[in-house]
Design a protein around this motif. Sequence first.
Motif, PDB file in Angstrom:
ATOM      1  N   MET A   5       0.844  -1.194   0.000  1.00 27.91           N
ATOM      2  CA  MET A   5       0.000   0.000   0.000  1.00 27.91           C
ATOM      3  C   MET A   5       0.874   1.236   0.000  1.00 27.91           C
ATOM      4  O   MET A   5       1.920   1.267   0.656  1.00 27.91           O
ATOM      5  CB  MET A   5      -0.891   0.045   1.244  1.00 27.91           C
ATOM      6  N   SER A   7       0.478   5.395   0.784  1.00 21.67           N
ATOM      7  CA  SER A   7      -0.407   6.427   1.304  1.00 21.67           C
ATOM      8  C   SER A   7       0.429   7.585   1.820  1.00 21.67           C
ATOM      9  O   SER A   7       1.455   7.383   2.467  1.00 21.67           O
ATOM     10  CB  SER A   7      -1.281   5.873   2.438  1.00 21.67           C
ATOM     11  N   TYR A  10      -0.537   8.177   7.267  1.00 23.70           N
ATOM     12  CA  TYR A  10      -0.627   6.974   8.086  1.00 23.70           C
ATOM     13  C   TYR A  10      -0.275   7.395   9.500  1.00 23.70           C
ATOM     14  O   TYR A  10       0.733   8.072   9.703  1.00 23.70           O
ATOM     15  CB  TYR A  10       0.328   5.871   7.601  1.00 23.70           C
ATOM     16  N   VAL A  22      -6.702   4.012   5.829  1.00 23.45           N
ATOM     17  CA  VAL A  22      -5.576   3.145   5.466  1.00 23.45           C
ATOM     18  C   VAL A  22      -5.076   2.379   6.693  1.00 23.45           C
ATOM     19  O   VAL A  22      -4.744   1.192   6.610  1.00 23.45           O
ATOM     20  CB  VAL A  22      -4.443   3.962   4.816  1.00 23.45           C
ATOM     21  N   VAL A  38       3.102  -1.061   4.186  1.00 24.64           N
ATOM     22  CA  VAL A  38       2.603   0.288   3.884  1.00 24.64           C
ATOM     23  C   VAL A  38       3.801   1.210   3.683  1.00 24.64           C
ATOM     24  O   VAL A  38       4.648   1.355   4.564  1.00 24.64           O
ATOM     25  CB  VAL A  38       1.708   0.840   5.008  1.00 24.64           C
ATOM     26  N   CYS A  40       4.819   4.880   3.397  1.00 25.30           N
ATOM     27  CA  CYS A  40       4.240   6.165   3.782  1.00 25.30           C
ATOM     28  C   CYS A  40       5.374   7.151   4.072  1.00 25.30           C
ATOM     29  O   CYS A  40       6.520   6.909   3.666  1.00 25.30           O
ATOM     30  CB  CYS A  40       3.302   5.998   4.979  1.00 25.30           C
ATOM     31  N   HIS A 109      -3.494   4.916  -2.600  1.00 22.27           N
ATOM     32  CA  HIS A 109      -4.555   5.684  -1.965  1.00 22.27           C
ATOM     33  C   HIS A 109      -4.422   7.156  -2.325  1.00 22.27           C
ATOM     34  O   HIS A 109      -3.591   7.873  -1.780  1.00 22.27           O
ATOM     35  CB  HIS A 109      -4.514   5.494  -0.450  1.00 22.27           C
TER      36      HIS A 109
END
Length: 415
Positions: A5, A7, A10, A22, A38, A40, A109
């Motif tokens: 992911m 984003s 976060y 998220v 993730v 980020c 995202h």
Amino acid sequence: MRVLMLSWEYPPVVVGGLGRHVHALARTLAGQGHEVVVLCRQPAGTDPETHPASDTVVDGVRLVRVAEDPPHLTFERDLVAWTLAMGHAMARAGHRLLRDWRPDVVHAHDWLVTHPAIALAEAAEVPLVATIHATEAGRHSGWLSHTHSQQIHSVEWWLANRADALITCSAAMRAEAAELFEVEPESITVLHNGIEADTWQARATGAAARGSGGAPLLLYFGRLEWEKGVQDLLAALPRIRERHPGTTVAIAGCGTHQDWLVEQAAEHGVSDVARFVGHLPDPELQSLLSTADAVVLPSRYEPFGIVALEAAAAGAPLVASTAGGLGEIVHDGRTGLAFAPGDVEGLADAVDAVLRDPRAAAQRAEAARARLGSDFNWERIASDTAAVYAAAECGEHPPLARPKIATGNVLGRGE
């Protein structure tokens, strides 16, 4: 599945509802047995000395946080350049990940991670899934008048047309994305945001204080931006106070329009009864929710409205506009009271109805809370998201021409 992911938010780096979304999705997917990474960022305005890149595991999710590149770029002043620099840092970190780990899918995202998400999905040769959380045109009532808005719209269009699968958080957003980005509505999956209701339960002492005969307290919480419609709440407050003397409103949150909203409060003569309390930690916000006679969400534009779920979980009576996803959460007369976006008189009438009949308001609040476990359950939403991942396939991706930028209102809205 192995999920990468991307984003720009976060926790603890949270700007709006996207960060909460998220965070909950990643943790729930990990709890269901998926391997989630993730990618980020560190807080804006930092640098690699103060906040170096990190690679940690929290709640079963591997978090790779990238440090900002060294040039002096700020989100507020250099939005597109800042976003490209963040994407550059994410792409470099992502390529390091791919040396010894390969995802089955990349999930982007929103538009700010478009560049690294596309680059990493192509490098890993896996499907790209994108969630469109909001649109630039929607935030500006259909107008793309400024250069940076046109640039952002172009990136959104690119992400929507390059993705192998698209997700939106509401049916309203699906229709908006299909119209703006020239994609078929049937190709977009609607998956609502969820809520971890237990963390938002009202404290018993606060719930008992609600409706106890004191001066009414209204609450708005969220970002302080034009599209959130706080100006309409301030405009309605004198009418509300005529019917319910002593009514005050607490406005919790931060944003670029805060100073303007303070001026609006003065213009309507409510500066002394409209308190701007800033961003509140969750425990303080929960305490305020438990004592508010109504939560008012007057959005002019709202892709979903996760704050409505948080208010419902706390048992607070809801008064909300029908903008976008809010109309799918707040069912007028059943789970709250609704009014048309921008309708100041309708807002005042809805608040009046709540304050005049606290028992009916409490019944609607209980109905709203009862929906959360079924309609907005993160376990189900995560499972449905995993199904989108499993079904996504790498498609043919011919070169895309630049999208046309409309000179008029791209959504046919009057403002």
